[in-house]
Design an enzyme around this catalytic site. Structure first.
Site, PDB file in Angstrom:
ATOM      1  N   HIS A 279     -55.433  88.425  43.511  1.00  0.00           N
ATOM      2  CA  HIS A 279     -54.314  89.337  43.772  1.00  0.00           C
ATOM      3  C   HIS A 279     -53.898  90.090  42.488  1.00  0.00           C
ATOM      4  CE1 HIS A 279     -53.566  87.356  47.655  1.00  0.00           C
ATOM      5  NE2 HIS A 279     -53.573  86.204  47.048  1.00  0.00           N
TER       6      HIS A 279
HETATM    7  O1  RIB Z   1     -48.940  86.842  47.152  1.00  0.00           O
HETATM    8  C1  RIB Z   1     -49.639  86.755  45.938  1.00  0.00           C
HETATM    9  C2  RIB Z   1     -48.720  86.833  44.767  1.00  0.00           C
HETATM   10  O2  RIB Z   1     -47.824  85.725  44.767  1.00  0.00           O
HETATM   11  C3  RIB Z   1     -49.467  86.746  43.418  1.00  0.00           C
HETATM   12  O3  RIB Z   1     -48.780  87.472  42.461  1.00  0.00           O
HETATM   13  C4  RIB Z   1     -49.413  85.280  43.098  1.00  0.00           C
HETATM   14  O4  RIB Z   1     -49.467  85.032  41.680  1.00  0.00           O
HETATM   15  C5  RIB Z   1     -48.055  84.914  43.610  1.00  0.00           C
HETATM   16  O5  RIB Z   1     -47.112  85.256  42.594  1.00  0.00           O
END
Ligand code: RIB
Ligand code: CA
Length: 338
Positions: free
Chosen positions: A259
């Site tokens: 992500h």
């Molecule tokens: O949904 C994914 C996000 O939430 C990413 O930034 C992960 O590190 C968590 O913070």
């Protein structure tokens, strides 16, 4: 990597040649994928991490700041790291050690960092740097948006002072991850997410699960990186092994979604994705749907109908939809094998 300590550039009143450096304020909740995003940025010649702020989310904000220091020391960077908001704007603190490990780094945090956090708060740091560098800095937000929301409240002109804002968070047309409707960052502070999406940033890129779920690495990619032996690669492989194990337990496959690294890559090169511009809001009162991104996906002119209150009258944001996944995965592999 050009850092704010880089003798050649940042002390120079102007660049000898056209600078391609993207100067970043990083707001983050490290966090396994946040750590990988920092490692990605550190390997990019055209990126300068001017400062880092931690925020509650994957781990408490104070722990996240120490993890940021740990990772920055591993990649030999030393931007100031401030501690940000310890809790969301309007709900109790919730953290996600069940995903990222008790230490937030998959059990591989290691000894305390040598450095210490800088004075002041992350929100104040955003405002101070934006005022001192009008129109020059990109804010890359990889955690809940509490610090960014506080910065907007402290400095209402923030949207005109930042060059751009890139946010990892939300789920627009796909299911959430922490709930069926919301991603972790928006779920951990829905009010902050809604405030930021409605703050009027002229250039806000949202890298939601719609994009990041495409950036999933599988066993082949992970096995190839596991062959690389170096302190940085070893650390990345340890993080990815933990993350892959979580995904394996949850979804039955040893893979994981990058992500935050994707959001970091898009912040440096927006051409890695295609976008749809639309005004967005965040559900705040839904019993089941708090944190869900609300948008008007109808193809008709919403002026002809009752627009969603949450989106109506707001500046549109650029939602990343298509992603050049092969290009990103190649960039990520190259960054981690350094
Ligand atoms: O949904 C994914 C996000 O939430 C990413 O930034 C992960 O590190 C968590 O913070
Ligand atoms: Ca994060």
């Amino acid at each position: 990597m050009i850092t704010s300590q880089h003798p050649g550039l940042s002390s120079w009143p102007g660049c000898l040649v056209e600078c391609h450096s993207v100067r970043l304020i990083l707001d983050t909740d490290p966090g396994v994928d946040d750590a990988l995003a920092i490692m990605y940025l550190a390997a990019q010649e055209d990126a300068e991490i001017v400062a880092v702020g931690s925020v509650h989310g994957n781990v408490p904000a104070a722990a996240g700041a120490l993890n940021a220091l740990r990772v920055l020391e591993l990649v030999e960077l030393a931007p100031p790291v401030t501690v940000g908001a310890a809790r969301p704007l309007a709900q109790p603190l919730q953290t996600a050690e069940f995903v990222h490990g008790e230490d937030g780094l998959g059990g591989h945090a290691g000894p305390p960092p040598k450095g210490t956090v800088a004075p002041g708060s992350a929100a104040e740091q955003i405002v101070r740097l934006a005022r001192a560098n009008p129109g020059e800095l990109t804010l890359l937000a990889l955690g809940p948006l509490t610090n960014v929301a506080l910065a907007v409240l402290l400095e209402p002109d923030l949207p005109s002072l930042l060059r751009s804002v890139v946010v990892m968070g939300g789920a627009v047309t796909v299911p959430g991850n922490i709930t069926p409707y919301a991603d972790a960052n928006f779920y951990h502070d829905p009010e902050a997410a809604d405030l930021v999406l409605g703050a009027g940033f002229p250039e806000l890129i949202l890298v939601a699960l719609d994009a990041t779920e495409q950036a999933r690495v599988g066993t082949e990619w992970l096995a190839a990186l596991a062959e690389v032996k170096s302190p940085r690669a070893d650390f990345a492989n340890n993080l990815l092994d933990h993350y892959g194990q979580f995904y394996s337990n949850m979804f039955g496959e040893h893979s994981c979604t990058l992500h935050d690294p994707l959001a970091a890559a898009i912040a440096l090169d927006p051409k890695l994705a295609g976008y749809r511009k639309m005004p967005l809001g965040v559900e705040l009162t839904g019993t089941h749907t708090r944190g869900q991104v609300v948008s008007d996906l109808r193809s008709i002119s919403s002026d002809a109908y009752i627009s969603t209150k949450a989106g109506a009258g707001r500046a549109p944001v650029k939602v990343a939809e298509s992603v050049d996944v092969p290009a990103f995965l190649d960039l990520m592999f190259a960054a981690l094998k350094d």
